[in-house]
Design a protein around this motif. Structure first.
Motif, PDB file in Angstrom:
ATOM      1  N   ASP A  37       0.824  -1.204   0.000  1.00 43.12           N
ATOM      2  CA  ASP A  37       0.000   0.000   0.000  1.00 43.12           C
ATOM      3  C   ASP A  37       0.861   1.259   0.000  1.00 43.12           C
ATOM      4  OD1 ASP A  37      -2.628  -1.318   0.282  1.00 43.12           O
ATOM      5  OD2 ASP A  37      -1.789  -1.978   2.196  1.00 43.12           O
ATOM      6  N   CYS A  38       2.079   1.126   0.517  1.00 43.69           N
ATOM      7  CA  CYS A  38       2.998   2.252   0.617  1.00 43.69           C
ATOM      8  C   CYS A  38       4.408   1.686   0.744  1.00 43.69           C
ATOM      9  CB  CYS A  38       2.638   3.079   1.853  1.00 43.69           C
ATOM     10  SG  CYS A  38       3.567   4.601   2.046  1.00 43.69           S
ATOM     11  N   CYS A  39       5.402   2.413   0.224  1.00 47.81           N
ATOM     12  CA  CYS A  39       6.801   1.994   0.343  1.00 47.81           C
ATOM     13  C   CYS A  39       7.630   3.134   0.906  1.00 47.81           C
ATOM     14  CB  CYS A  39       7.362   1.593  -1.020  1.00 47.81           C
ATOM     15  SG  CYS A  39       6.609   0.116  -1.706  1.00 47.81           S
ATOM     16  N   VAL A  40       8.590   2.791   1.748  1.00 44.53           N
ATOM     17  CA  VAL A  40       9.507   3.766   2.320  1.00 44.53           C
ATOM     18  C   VAL A  40      10.900   3.411   1.828  1.00 44.53           C
ATOM     19  CG1 VAL A  40      10.424   4.796   4.437  1.00 44.53           C
ATOM     20  CG2 VAL A  40       8.051   3.968   4.381  1.00 44.53           C
ATOM     21  N   ILE A  41      11.539   4.364   1.150  1.00 44.60           N
ATOM     22  CA  ILE A  41      12.871   4.134   0.582  1.00 44.60           C
ATOM     23  C   ILE A  41      13.865   5.127   1.153  1.00 44.60           C
ATOM     24  CG2 ILE A  41      11.928   3.171  -1.555  1.00 44.60           C
ATOM     25  CD1 ILE A  41      12.625   5.883  -2.905  1.00 44.60           C
ATOM     26  N   GLY A  43      16.272   6.477  -0.684  1.00 43.67           N
ATOM     27  CA  GLY A  43      16.528   7.458  -1.734  1.00 43.67           C
ATOM     28  C   GLY A  43      17.970   7.499  -2.173  1.00 43.67           C
ATOM     29  N   GLN A  44      18.826   6.660  -1.562  1.00 43.57           N
ATOM     30  CA  GLN A  44      20.245   6.687  -1.897  1.00 43.57           C
ATOM     31  C   GLN A  44      20.533   6.235  -3.318  1.00 43.57           C
ATOM     32  OE1 GLN A  44      21.967   4.333   1.206  1.00 43.57           O
ATOM     33  NE2 GLN A  44      22.228   6.096   2.552  1.00 43.57           N
ATOM     34  N   ASP A  45      19.797   5.243  -3.793  1.00 39.67           N
ATOM     35  CA  ASP A  45      20.054   4.748  -5.142  1.00 39.67           C
ATOM     36  C   ASP A  45      18.826   4.928  -6.035  1.00 39.67           C
ATOM     37  OD1 ASP A  45      18.431   2.877  -3.986  1.00 39.67           O
ATOM     38  OD2 ASP A  45      19.696   1.150  -4.462  1.00 39.67           O
ATOM     39  N   GLN A  46      18.044   5.959  -5.742  1.00 43.30           N
ATOM     40  CA  GLN A  46      16.817   6.222  -6.476  1.00 43.30           C
ATOM     41  C   GLN A  46      17.116   6.606  -7.920  1.00 43.30           C
ATOM     42  OE1 GLN A  46      14.584   9.419  -4.834  1.00 43.30           O
ATOM     43  NE2 GLN A  46      12.885   9.168  -6.229  1.00 43.30           N
ATOM     44  N   ASN A  47      16.618   5.822  -8.849  1.00 43.59           N
ATOM     45  CA  ASN A  47      16.688   6.118 -10.270  1.00 43.59           C
ATOM     46  C   ASN A  47      18.111   6.434 -10.749  1.00 43.59           C
ATOM     47  OD1 ASN A  47      15.638   6.324 -12.811  1.00 43.59           O
ATOM     48  ND2 ASN A  47      14.769   8.352 -12.517  1.00 43.59           N
ATOM     49  N   VAL A  48      19.075   5.643 -10.327  1.00 48.75           N
ATOM     50  CA  VAL A  48      20.474   5.857 -10.681  1.00 48.75           C
ATOM     51  C   VAL A  48      20.695   5.784 -12.194  1.00 48.75           C
ATOM     52  CG1 VAL A  48      22.813   4.914 -10.448  1.00 48.75           C
ATOM     53  CG2 VAL A  48      21.312   5.017  -8.467  1.00 48.75           C
ATOM     54  N   MET A  49      19.992   4.866 -12.844  1.00 44.68           N
ATOM     55  CA  MET A  49      20.189   4.652 -14.279  1.00 44.68           C
ATOM     56  C   MET A  49      19.295   5.533 -15.147  1.00 44.68           C
ATOM     57  SD  MET A  49      22.325   1.794 -14.550  1.00 44.68           S
ATOM     58  CE  MET A  49      21.909   1.240 -16.164  1.00 44.68           C
ATOM     59  N   GLY A  50      18.445   6.351 -14.534  1.00 45.42           N
ATOM     60  CA  GLY A  50      17.540   7.179 -15.313  1.00 45.42           C
ATOM     61  C   GLY A  50      16.347   6.398 -15.842  1.00 45.42           C
ATOM     62  N   ILE A  51      16.079   5.236 -15.266  1.00 51.00           N
ATOM     63  CA  ILE A  51      14.955   4.393 -15.675  1.00 51.00           C
ATOM     64  C   ILE A  51      13.946   4.392 -14.534  1.00 51.00           C
ATOM     65  CG2 ILE A  51      14.228   2.053 -16.303  1.00 51.00           C
ATOM     66  CD1 ILE A  51      17.176   1.592 -17.203  1.00 51.00           C
ATOM     67  N   ALA A  52      12.694   4.645 -14.856  1.00 50.61           N
ATOM     68  CA  ALA A  52      11.666   4.667 -13.816  1.00 50.61           C
ATOM     69  C   ALA A  52      10.586   3.653 -14.159  1.00 50.61           C
ATOM     70  CB  ALA A  52      11.070   6.067 -13.694  1.00 50.61           C
ATOM     71  N   ASN A  53      10.621   2.511 -13.511  1.00 52.99           N
ATOM     72  CA  ASN A  53       9.606   1.473 -13.695  1.00 52.99           C
ATOM     73  C   ASN A  53       8.648   1.518 -12.517  1.00 52.99           C
ATOM     74  OD1 ASN A  53      10.926   0.534 -15.982  1.00 52.99           O
ATOM     75  ND2 ASN A  53      12.158  -0.896 -14.813  1.00 52.99           N
ATOM     76  N   THR A  54       7.362   1.495 -12.793  1.00 54.04           N
ATOM     77  CA  THR A  54       6.368   1.486 -11.739  1.00 54.04           C
ATOM     78  C   THR A  54       6.051   0.046 -11.379  1.00 54.04           C
ATOM     79  OG1 THR A  54       5.422   3.519 -12.607  1.00 54.04           O
ATOM     80  CG2 THR A  54       4.074   2.260 -11.072  1.00 54.04           C
ATOM     81  N   VAL A  55       6.309  -0.316 -10.119  1.00 56.12           N
ATOM     82  CA  VAL A  55       6.032  -1.687  -9.684  1.00 56.12           C
ATOM     83  C   VAL A  55       4.944  -1.735  -8.621  1.00 56.12           C
ATOM     84  CG1 VAL A  55       8.307  -2.592 -10.274  1.00 56.12           C
ATOM     85  CG2 VAL A  55       7.900  -1.661  -7.992  1.00 56.12           C
ATOM     86  N   THR A  56       4.503  -0.581  -8.137  1.00 54.95           N
ATOM     87  CA  THR A  56       3.444  -0.539  -7.145  1.00 54.95           C
ATOM     88  C   THR A  56       2.553   0.659  -7.400  1.00 54.95           C
ATOM     89  OG1 THR A  56       2.925  -0.497  -4.789  1.00 54.95           O
ATOM     90  CG2 THR A  56       4.850   0.744  -5.466  1.00 54.95           C
ATOM     91  N   GLN A  57       1.291   0.517  -7.076  1.00 54.87           N
ATOM     92  CA  GLN A  57       0.354   1.628  -7.197  1.00 54.87           C
ATOM     93  C   GLN A  57       0.315   2.454  -5.912  1.00 54.87           C
ATOM     94  OE1 GLN A  57      -1.265   2.443 -10.079  1.00 54.87           O
ATOM     95  NE2 GLN A  57       0.015   0.824 -10.930  1.00 54.87           N
ATOM     96  N   GLY A  58       0.985   1.972  -4.869  1.00 59.55           N
ATOM     97  CA  GLY A  58       0.997   2.660  -3.583  1.00 59.55           C
ATOM     98  C   GLY A  58       1.911   3.864  -3.571  1.00 59.55           C
ATOM     99  N   SER A  59       1.793   4.658  -2.530  1.00 53.17           N
ATOM    100  CA  SER A  59       2.639   5.834  -2.350  1.00 53.17           C
ATOM    101  C   SER A  59       4.070   5.425  -2.049  1.00 53.17           C
ATOM    102  CB  SER A  59       2.124   6.675  -1.176  1.00 53.17           C
ATOM    103  OG  SER A  59       0.837   7.163  -1.434  1.00 53.17           O
ATOM    104  N   VAL A  60       5.001   6.282  -2.421  1.00 55.12           N
ATOM    105  CA  VAL A  60       6.413   6.073  -2.113  1.00 55.12           C
ATOM    106  C   VAL A  60       6.887   7.256  -1.283  1.00 55.12           C
ATOM    107  CG1 VAL A  60       8.740   5.796  -3.048  1.00 55.12           C
ATOM    108  CG2 VAL A  60       6.786   4.765  -4.236  1.00 55.12           C
ATOM    109  N   ILE A  61       7.469   6.965  -0.137  1.00 52.13           N
ATOM    110  CA  ILE A  61       7.974   8.001   0.757  1.00 52.13           C
ATOM    111  C   ILE A  61       9.486   7.896   0.800  1.00 52.13           C
ATOM    112  CG2 ILE A  61       8.033   8.824   3.141  1.00 52.13           C
ATOM    113  CD1 ILE A  61       5.191   7.592   3.424  1.00 52.13           C
ATOM    114  N   GLN A  62      10.160   9.006   0.512  1.00 55.82           N
ATOM    115  CA  GLN A  62      11.617   9.038   0.597  1.00 55.82           C
ATOM    116  C   GLN A  62      11.994   9.455   2.014  1.00 55.82           C
ATOM    117  OE1 GLN A  62      13.556  11.160  -2.532  1.00 55.82           O
ATOM    118  NE2 GLN A  62      15.540  11.072  -1.554  1.00 55.82           N
ATOM    119  N   ALA A  63      12.725   8.605   2.709  1.00 56.49           N
ATOM    120  CA  ALA A  63      13.022   8.794   4.124  1.00 56.49           C
ATOM    121  C   ALA A  63      14.125   9.818   4.395  1.00 56.49           C
ATOM    122  CB  ALA A  63      13.419   7.456   4.742  1.00 56.49           C
ATOM    123  N   SER A  64      14.832  10.221   3.386  1.00 52.78           N
ATOM    124  CA  SER A  64      15.963  11.129   3.558  1.00 52.78           C
ATOM    125  C   SER A  64      15.548  12.404   4.294  1.00 52.78           C
ATOM    126  CB  SER A  64      16.539  11.492   2.185  1.00 52.78           C
ATOM    127  OG  SER A  64      17.599  12.396   2.322  1.00 52.78           O
ATOM    128  N   GLY A  65      16.196  12.662   5.429  1.00 54.13           N
ATOM    129  CA  GLY A  65      15.946  13.873   6.201  1.00 54.13           C
ATOM    130  C   GLY A  65      14.744  13.813   7.127  1.00 54.13           C
TER     131      GLY A  65
END
Length: 81
Positions: A37-41, A43-65
């Motif tokens: 339902d939601c993912c917490v990441i 953000g350290q290796d977020q989209n390193v390759m410039g590719i954005a694949n959607t694997v979940t319909q849930g919200s994504v929260i970046q924990a940085s800070g």
């Protein structure tokens, strides 16, 4: 409660979400996010390759800070609705 995916290294967040009653799964690879339902990441290796694949319909929260409490508040507001 909700199924929340948490990236490795966010142990304090994982524990806090479990205490709130959420089902928590560790995200080791993209496929682990399916059905969450939601993912917490971190953000350290977020989209390193410039590719954005959607694997979940849930919200994504970046924990940085953010503190564990702030993350829990965001999860709560995003999965209630």
């Amino acid at each position: 409660m909700a199924k929340i995916g948490v990236e490795a290294g966010l142990t304090d967040v994982q524990q806090a979400l479990q205490e709130m009653g959420h089902e928590v799964v560790q995200l080791h690879q993209e496929s682990d996010a399916q059905g969450c339902d939601c993912c917490v990441i971190t953000g350290q290796d977020q989209n390193v390759m410039g590719i954005a694949n959607t694997v979940t319909q849930g919200s994504v929260i970046q924990a940085s800070g953010l503190t564990a409490n702030e993350i829990c508040e965001q999860v709560g507001s995003r999965v209630q609705g």
